[in-house]
Design a protein around this motif. Structure first.
Motif, mmCIF file in Angstrom:
data_model
loop_
_atom_site.group_PDB
_atom_site.id
_atom_site.type_symbol
_atom_site.label_atom_id
_atom_site.label_comp_id
_atom_site.label_asym_id
_atom_site.label_seq_id
_atom_site.Cartn_x
_atom_site.Cartn_y
_atom_site.Cartn_z
ATOM 1 N N LEU A 81 0.859 -1.178 0.000
ATOM 2 C CA LEU A 81 0.000 0.000 0.000
ATOM 3 C C LEU A 81 0.895 1.227 0.000
ATOM 4 C CD1 LEU A 81 -2.991 1.132 0.435
ATOM 5 C CD2 LEU A 81 -2.287 1.397 2.823
ATOM 6 N N ASP A 82 0.770 2.061 -1.015
ATOM 7 C CA ASP A 82 1.437 3.356 -1.014
ATOM 8 C C ASP A 82 0.457 4.369 -0.435
ATOM 9 O OD1 ASP A 82 3.713 2.321 -2.204
ATOM 10 O OD2 ASP A 82 3.018 2.743 -4.229
ATOM 11 N N GLY A 83 0.641 4.681 0.851
ATOM 12 C CA GLY A 83 -0.321 5.548 1.502
ATOM 13 C C GLY A 83 -0.014 5.723 2.973
ATOM 14 N N VAL A 84 -1.067 5.770 3.770
ATOM 15 C CA VAL A 84 -0.926 5.977 5.210
ATOM 16 C C VAL A 84 -1.820 4.994 5.956
ATOM 17 C CG1 VAL A 84 -0.387 8.430 4.952
ATOM 18 C CG2 VAL A 84 -2.766 7.733 5.266
ATOM 19 N N ASP A 85 -1.426 4.650 7.170
ATOM 20 C CA ASP A 85 -2.308 3.893 8.055
ATOM 21 C C ASP A 85 -2.114 4.369 9.488
ATOM 22 O OD1 ASP A 85 -0.046 2.606 9.114
ATOM 23 O OD2 ASP A 85 -0.401 0.727 8.066
ATOM 24 N N VAL A 86 -3.079 4.071 10.306
ATOM 25 C CA VAL A 86 -3.022 4.430 11.726
ATOM 26 C C VAL A 86 -3.529 3.230 12.513
ATOM 27 C CG1 VAL A 86 -5.307 5.532 11.585
ATOM 28 C CG2 VAL A 86 -3.794 6.052 13.509
ATOM 29 N N ALA A 87 -2.812 2.870 13.569
ATOM 30 C CA ALA A 87 -3.164 1.709 14.385
ATOM 31 C C ALA A 87 -3.261 2.111 15.848
ATOM 32 C CB ALA A 87 -2.123 0.600 14.224
#
Length: 422
Positions: A168-174
């Motif tokens: 995934l070219d992007g952002v994530d938040v956990a």
């Protein structure tokens, strides 16, 4: 899939150079500050050999982004080499890079060797933001599907992992939290990805995991859209649209059905998943299921495995399968109907087009695999594995094989490999 000739296992000089430069840079940083360095370097690899007995011309694949081949014996299906560097900039910021050399299509860009390249920010111990090239964290083996040492099998079950997006070219938040001695983690992500060189846009989704004792449960949902078709598919659709415009209802209907199945551009793609792993004394269990929706087409896929550990040796069995509902387009009979309208030569060309397009428009995944195998941990960082797979492919179900026909078939594949980490 685009057929291509596959010879002996080879890694591009650029790929190896990138991996070695990353490895060397990390090692120099470590040697300069052995006690306080913020660099950590690690790596993984697999040396594998697989032999398949399959219908003539069919080529076994670990995933659909691998080059097609008609060779029965291959060393490039599972063999790979990866290097990862972690740099802790501050107590809250970490930079991570991972490159992997593996057999890919000759047209694959050099950027495909970069598996991870992201910055992570942890404002608190239970909250993490990441941006860059990430793992698409929805599946149980998302973090380590390329690290063979991390799991028992020769490879992740093909019916489940062989055609899913990986990066995934992007952002994530956990966000993680503990409640009643149960650990939870929720994650959301957005960005772009690709499957078999076809870009995916508008990718977003979420996952949640629950872990208690030896039991891990996780569920997820991902939405995306194909940004375009492959170049070959686009040309085929363009030609079919010309046939579709002819004033012959039966011919137009056949061509429309082919275009509907072949045209992926802007179709909504969703994955709904559920998985579990459970470890109890000497026993280990794992299972995952997913429902993939692409427009009106659906594919249900999953696997279940059980393993028994005997010291350094583990024996395991797996049942995996996938079944799609893509409508079968019969081979058209256009030539006699079109000859009086557009002439014999043009009618013959239209017939050739329909005969070529119908099998591709009807192909999906309909197969079941039964596997038995063993793993021997011959060193704390090295494991020897053997695995036998028996595959049954139903009519029109050979999408996961290169050069497959739409006839049913069966195959046996034997694999021996050595996994290691460093």
């Amino acid at each position: 899939m685009i057929p291509s000739k596959c010879g002996a296992f080879k890694l591009s000089l650029t790929t190896v150079g990138a991996a070695m430069c990353l490895f060397a840079g990390a090692c120099l940083a470590q040697s300069a500050e052995p006690a306080t360095s913020n660099f950590r370097v690690s790596g993984f690899g697999t040396l594998g050999f697989a032999h398949s007995s399959a219908p003539e011309g069919w080529g076994f694949l670990r995933s659909i982004d691998q080059p097609s081949s008609t060779h029965n014996s291959r060393a490039d299906i599972d063999s790979r080499l990866g290097v990862q560097v972690n740099y802790t900039a501050t107590s809250q910021i970490e930079l991570v890079g991972q490159v992997m050399a593996a057999r890919r299509e000759s047209s694959a860009p050099i950027g495909d060797t970069v598996e991870w390249a992201f910055a992570a920010y942890r404002p608190t111990a239970d909250l993490t933001f990441r941006v860059g090239r990430l793992n698409l964290d929805q599946f149980v083996m998302s973090d380590y599907r390329n690290v063979g040492f991390a799991y028992l099998y020769a490879r992740p079950p093909v019916e489940y992992y062989g055609s899913i997006p990986t990066n995934l070219d992007g952002v994530d938040v956990a966000r993680t939290w503990t409640f009643d001695e149960v650990q939870w983690r929720a994650k959301g992500f957005v960005g772009r990805s690709k499957i078999n060189a076809i870009p995916l846009k508008n990718v977003f989704g979420a996952s949640i995991a629950r872990e208690e004792g030896g039991l891990l449960l996780r569920a997820g949902w991902t939405h995306a859209k194909f940004a375009r078709n492959t170049e070959g598919t686009s040309r085929l659709i363009e030609s079919l649209n010309q046939v579709r415009a002819l004033p012959v209802p039966s011919v137009s209907a056949d061509a429309s059905a082919m275009v509907s199945n072949l045209d992926l551009a802007a179709k909504p793609l969703t994955y709904a998943t559920f998985g579990l792993t459970y470890m109890q004394s000497e026993w280990q269990y794992a299972a995952e299921v997913t429902r993939v929706s692409l427009g009106n087409s659906k594919v249900n896929a999953g696997y279940a495995s059980v393993a028994r550990h005997f010291g350094d040796v583990s024996l395991f069995g797996i049942v995996s399968g996938a079944s799609g509902n893509t409508s079968v387009v019969p081979n058209p009979v256009w030539q006699p109907v079109l000859a009086p309208l557009i002439g014999p030569a043009a009618a013959r060309q239209a017939q050739m087009l329909g005969t070529l397009a119908a099998p591709y428009a009807s192909r999906t995944t309909r197969q079941t695999t039964y596997s038995l195998g063993a793993r021997w941990n011959l060193h704390p960082r090295m494991a020897l594995k053997v695995q036998w797979d028996h595959v049954k492919v139903r009519p029109n179900g050979g999408f996961l094989w290169s050069n497959s026909k739409n006839d049913p078939g069966s195959a046996n594949t034997g694999t021996v490999l050595l996994d290691f980490v460093f």
